[in-house]
Scaffold this active site. Structure first.
Site, PDB file in Angstrom:
ATOM      1  N   ASP A 105       0.829  -1.201   0.000  1.00  0.00           N
ATOM      2  CA  ASP A 105       0.000   0.000   0.000  1.00  0.00           C
ATOM      3  C   ASP A 105       0.867   1.257   0.000  1.00  0.00           C
ATOM      4  O   ASP A 105       1.168   1.775  -1.054  1.00  0.00           O
ATOM      5  CB  ASP A 105      -1.056  -0.009   1.107  1.00  0.00           C
ATOM      6  N   THR A 106       1.312   1.771   1.140  1.00  0.00           N
ATOM      7  CA  THR A 106       2.081   3.022   1.141  1.00  0.00           C
ATOM      8  C   THR A 106       3.399   2.885   0.400  1.00  0.00           C
ATOM      9  O   THR A 106       3.902   3.851  -0.169  1.00  0.00           O
ATOM     10  CB  THR A 106       2.374   3.496   2.570  1.00  0.00           C
ATOM     11  N   LEU A 110       7.729  -2.173   1.765  1.00  0.00           N
ATOM     12  CA  LEU A 110       8.398  -2.832   0.645  1.00  0.00           C
ATOM     13  C   LEU A 110       9.750  -2.178   0.353  1.00  0.00           C
ATOM     14  O   LEU A 110      10.744  -2.870   0.101  1.00  0.00           O
ATOM     15  CB  LEU A 110       7.511  -2.817  -0.594  1.00  0.00           C
TER      16      LEU A 110
END
Length: 196
Positions: A105-106, A110
Site C-alpha cells: 500500500d504506502t 516494501l
C-alpha cells in the site's frame, strides 16, 4: 439475497475475489515467474505472516529449482524505525531474490525490505504482491508482478487477517461493517466454518 448477506448479514462483508479467481491468477503469476527465471534458482522471500498462503500456492505453480525463506519486520517506538524480527538463513549474495508479499500500500515496508536485501548484494531483486493498493501509495516503489489491484476496503482471507483470524479463508472478503466485526470478532468464522 447474496451469499455474503446470507452468511454474515446484509452489509457486513462482501466477497471480493473468489478462491477460483485467486487460483487462476496465482497460476498465471507462477507461469510468468517460471519463464523469467528459467535455468536459475531464485530465493523466494516471503514477508511474514500475510504472504504464507500466497507463497505456498505460487511456488507450486513455478517449475523451477528454488529456495524459500521468510522475513519479518518489527517497528520500534512511534513506528518510523523498522528492524528485522526474523531474518533469512540463506546467503543471498549473488542470487536472484523474489520478494513475495500479501499487500503493497504506502510502499514504505516494501522499500525497507528491498533496501535491507540490497545491502546483501543479491544479483537481482524482484517483487510480487498478491494485492496492490495503489490508492494508498505514499512513496514510489518497484512492483514487478501483482495479482490484483484493490481500493481502500479492509480485506480478510487468503493470508490477510483481522487480529490473527481469517488467514485461512480460501477467498478474499471486504469488511464493510468494521464495527460489527469489532463487536463480534467471530462473526465470520462462525458462519464460514459452519457452512463447511
Amino acid at each position: 439475497m447474496s451469499d455474503s448477506e446470507r452468511l454474515f448479514g446484509p452489509g457486513t462483508v462482501s466477497e471480493v475475489f473468489t478462491a477460483e479467481q485467486i487460483s487462476e491468477r496465482v497460476a498465471e503469476l507462477g507461469r510468468m515467474l517460471t519463464e523469467r527465471y528459467r535455468g536459475r534458482a531464485p530465493v523466494m522471500v516471503g514477508k511474514m505472516k500475510g504472504s504464507v498462503c500466497f507463497l505456498a500456492d505460487l511456488v507450486r505453480h513455478m517449475d523451477l529449482e528454488m529456495e524459500i525463506e521468510f522475513l519479518a519486520l518489527k517497528r520500534y517506538g512511534d513506528g518510523s524505525d523498522v528492524g528485522i524480527a526474523m531474518d533469512l538463513f540463506t546467503d543471498i549474495g549473488g542470487r536472484d531474490v523474489i520478494v513475495v508479499t500479501d499487500v503493497v500500500d504506502t510502499g514504505f515496508t516494501l522499500n525497507t525490505i528491498r533496501r535491507l536485501l540490497r545491502e546483501r548484494s543479491p544479483a537481482s531483486i524482484a517483487t510480487v504482491a498478491l494485492l496492490d493498493r495503489k490508492v494508498r501509495r505514499l512513496v514510489e516503489t518497484t512492483l514487478d508482478y501483482r495479482g490484483f489491484e484493490v481500493g481502500y476496503d479492509f480485506l480478510v482471507g487468503y493470508g490477510l487477517d483481522w487480529d490473527g483470524r481469517y488467514r485461512g479463508l480460501p477467498s478474499i472478503w471486504a469488511v464493510l461493517d468494521r464495527l460489527a466485526l469489532e463487536t463480534d470478532p467471530h462473526i465470520l468464522d462462525r458462519q464460514v466454518f459452519a457452512e463447511r
